[in-house]
Design an enzyme around this catalytic site. Sequence first.
Site, short mmCIF file in Angstrom:
data_model
loop_
_atom_site.label_atom_id
_atom_site.label_comp_id
_atom_site.label_asym_id
_atom_site.label_seq_id
_atom_site.Cartn_x
_atom_site.Cartn_y
_atom_site.Cartn_z
N GLY A 14 0.84 -1.20 0.00
CA GLY A 14 0.00 0.00 0.00
C GLY A 14 0.87 1.25 0.00
O GLY A 14 1.96 1.25 0.57
N GLY A 78 1.59 -8.38 -5.70
CA GLY A 78 2.79 -8.59 -6.52
C GLY A 78 3.84 -9.44 -5.85
O GLY A 78 5.03 -9.12 -5.90
N ASP A 119 5.48 -4.30 5.92
CA ASP A 119 5.92 -5.61 6.42
C ASP A 119 5.89 -6.71 5.35
O ASP A 119 6.84 -7.48 5.22
CB ASP A 119 5.15 -6.02 7.68
CG ASP A 119 3.70 -6.36 7.39
OD1 ASP A 119 3.16 -5.82 6.41
OD2 ASP A 119 3.12 -7.17 8.13
N THR A 141 5.08 2.60 5.95
CA THR A 141 3.69 2.25 6.20
C THR A 141 3.07 3.28 7.13
O THR A 141 3.72 3.75 8.07
CB THR A 141 3.49 0.84 6.85
OG1 THR A 141 2.14 0.74 7.30
CG2 THR A 141 4.37 0.58 8.05
N ASP A 143 0.97 2.48 9.13
CA ASP A 143 0.63 1.73 10.35
C ASP A 143 1.70 1.83 11.44
O ASP A 143 1.42 1.53 12.60
CB ASP A 143 0.40 0.24 10.03
CG ASP A 143 -0.66 0.04 8.96
OD1 ASP A 143 -1.49 0.94 8.77
OD2 ASP A 143 -0.64 -1.03 8.30
N ASP A 145 4.09 -0.14 12.09
CA ASP A 145 4.19 -1.41 12.81
C ASP A 145 5.43 -2.22 12.44
O ASP A 145 5.45 -3.45 12.58
CB ASP A 145 2.92 -2.25 12.57
CG ASP A 145 2.69 -2.58 11.10
OD1 ASP A 145 3.40 -2.02 10.24
OD2 ASP A 145 1.80 -3.39 10.81
N ARG A 178 -24.24 14.18 20.01
CA ARG A 178 -24.15 12.82 19.48
C ARG A 178 -22.86 12.13 19.92
O ARG A 178 -21.92 12.78 20.37
CB ARG A 178 -24.11 12.88 17.94
CG ARG A 178 -25.44 13.19 17.32
CD ARG A 178 -25.27 13.40 15.83
NE ARG A 178 -26.57 13.54 15.18
CZ ARG A 178 -26.75 14.12 14.02
NH1 ARG A 178 -25.73 14.63 13.34
NH2 ARG A 178 -27.97 14.21 13.50
N MET A 185 -7.18 3.58 10.31
CA MET A 185 -6.46 2.39 9.84
C MET A 185 -5.39 1.96 10.85
O MET A 185 -5.31 2.52 11.94
CB MET A 185 -5.85 2.66 8.47
CG MET A 185 -6.82 2.58 7.32
SD MET A 185 -5.94 2.85 5.76
CE MET A 185 -7.14 2.22 4.60
N ARG A 187 -4.24 -1.66 10.73
CA ARG A 187 -4.25 -3.13 10.80
C ARG A 187 -4.22 -3.63 12.24
O ARG A 187 -5.03 -3.20 13.04
CB ARG A 187 -3.13 -3.72 9.96
CG ARG A 187 -3.48 -3.69 8.48
CD ARG A 187 -2.58 -4.55 7.71
NE ARG A 187 -1.22 -4.38 8.20
CZ ARG A 187 -0.23 -5.19 7.96
NH1 ARG A 187 -0.44 -6.25 7.25
NH2 ARG A 187 0.95 -4.95 8.42
N ARG A 277 -23.16 8.41 15.22
CA ARG A 277 -22.77 8.46 13.81
C ARG A 277 -21.39 7.83 13.66
O ARG A 277 -20.51 8.07 14.49
CB ARG A 277 -22.70 9.91 13.30
CG ARG A 277 -24.05 10.61 13.23
CD ARG A 277 -24.91 10.07 12.08
NE ARG A 277 -26.14 10.82 11.95
CZ ARG A 277 -27.28 10.58 12.60
NH1 ARG A 277 -27.35 9.56 13.46
NH2 ARG A 277 -28.35 11.32 12.40
N HIS A 283 -8.87 5.41 3.21
CA HIS A 283 -7.67 5.76 2.43
C HIS A 283 -7.35 7.25 2.42
O HIS A 283 -6.30 7.63 1.90
CB HIS A 283 -7.79 5.19 1.01
CG HIS A 283 -7.81 3.69 1.02
ND1 HIS A 283 -8.96 2.99 1.30
CD2 HIS A 283 -6.83 2.78 0.85
CE1 HIS A 283 -8.68 1.69 1.28
NE2 HIS A 283 -7.40 1.55 1.01
N GLN A 285 -6.37 8.62 4.84
CA GLN A 285 -5.16 8.67 5.68
C GLN A 285 -3.89 8.37 4.90
O GLN A 285 -2.80 8.63 5.37
CB GLN A 285 -5.30 7.64 6.82
CG GLN A 285 -6.44 7.95 7.75
CD GLN A 285 -6.91 6.71 8.49
OE1 GLN A 285 -6.49 6.45 9.61
NE2 GLN A 285 -7.78 5.91 7.89
N ARG A 286 -4.04 7.78 3.73
CA ARG A 286 -2.85 7.42 2.94
C ARG A 286 -2.57 8.41 1.83
O ARG A 286 -1.47 8.40 1.25
CB ARG A 286 -3.04 6.02 2.32
CG ARG A 286 -2.99 4.92 3.31
CD ARG A 286 -2.35 3.66 2.81
NE ARG A 286 -2.64 3.27 1.46
CZ ARG A 286 -3.17 2.08 1.11
NH1 ARG A 286 -3.50 1.21 2.05
NH2 ARG A 286 -3.34 1.77 -0.14
#
Length: 359
Positions: A14, A78, A119, A141, A143, A145, A178, A185, A187, A277, A283, A285-286
């Site tokens: 990603g 890939g 990763d 990433t 993430d 991580d 509310r 994101m 993972r 809500r 995405h 975030q990317r």
Amino acid sequence: MGTIKKIAINTGGGDAPGLNAVIRAAALSAINRGWEVYGIHRAYAGLLGEDEIVPLTRDTVRGITHLGGTILGTTTHGNPFAWPMKQPDGTTRRVDRSDELVTAFREHGFDALIAIGGDGSLRLAYDLSKKGIPLVGVPKTIDNDIEGTQLTFGFLTAVDVATDAIDRLHSTAQAHERVMIVEVMGRDAGWIALFSGVAGTADVILIPEIPYRIEKVCEKIVERERMRRHFTIVVVAEGACPVDGAPVYEDPERRRLGGICEILAKQISERTGKECRAIALRHLQRGGSPNAYDRLIALRFGAAAVECIAKGEFGCMVALDPPDVRTIPLAEAVSRQKRVPVDGDVVATARALGMSFGD
Ligand code: F6P
């Protein structure tokens, strides 16, 4: 040392803000040493004859530091060890094309590869380095991580995007009294949720590392009601799960996470009577430009990767170890996932501020 003439760069998995900054820094550092630089399109597809391999020159890497995405393209499908091949009957068969890839790499006359990835891509890089490809990995990433590096580039930009969204949701949540549930994101790691939740002053933060109880989440909302705080912001990591429960997959077959915010909205509304809500940032975030710090990390990683190649150091990954960038063996980087330490100071800060983890 001194024998390097021609290197290749690719981006896999990603995308993350900062990929182009790494490409520029690596390309310019190499060109300034008198090396030729090539970009392999769409991870390994270019090497397997299914996409292009293009020269990277001062011109092609000009003005890209601030651009999101990757000028080389990328894919999450890939894997050269299990390459998807369409069959005449329409089905897909996985074929090991790694030997073909190593041969193509040598036939192109490349002396080294800079593989920029998360990763999954770093694991592939590790396996390819074991097959003889002289390779340096660069950890990417949103993430955050990856083991062995304090930060991956892309993460802080994603945190900025999520924090901005949480800030914006505060006013509308307050206006309508509310509960807003924001899914981010990450993972199986809660870094984005934790950092944006604390920075955005969320009331509840749910992360995979701390399984939650829905009763505890609702207790916090009811407690706020008693204190005449009639709105609540819940930030939930896409991989969060309840005690004795399982994560929510949007696509279970591909193990693509997503959708927990909707489930929480329903449960909270049923239990508290509050109007809820749900919003998943996904995405967003990317995409877009890397922030200044991500650009800096990315540029430092790109230059450091070339430095490694010049020193003849392969099978490694560049890593941020403030105040330095150092290298660690790829074997160590892929040995485990870096998750949020539940006894770390950011979790402690959140608890000290009265934020709930639903535990
Ligand atoms: O690893 C980066 C990441 O954005 C994760 O946070 C998320 O779970 C996943 O990729 C989404 O993947 P895709 O782009 O395939 O939807």
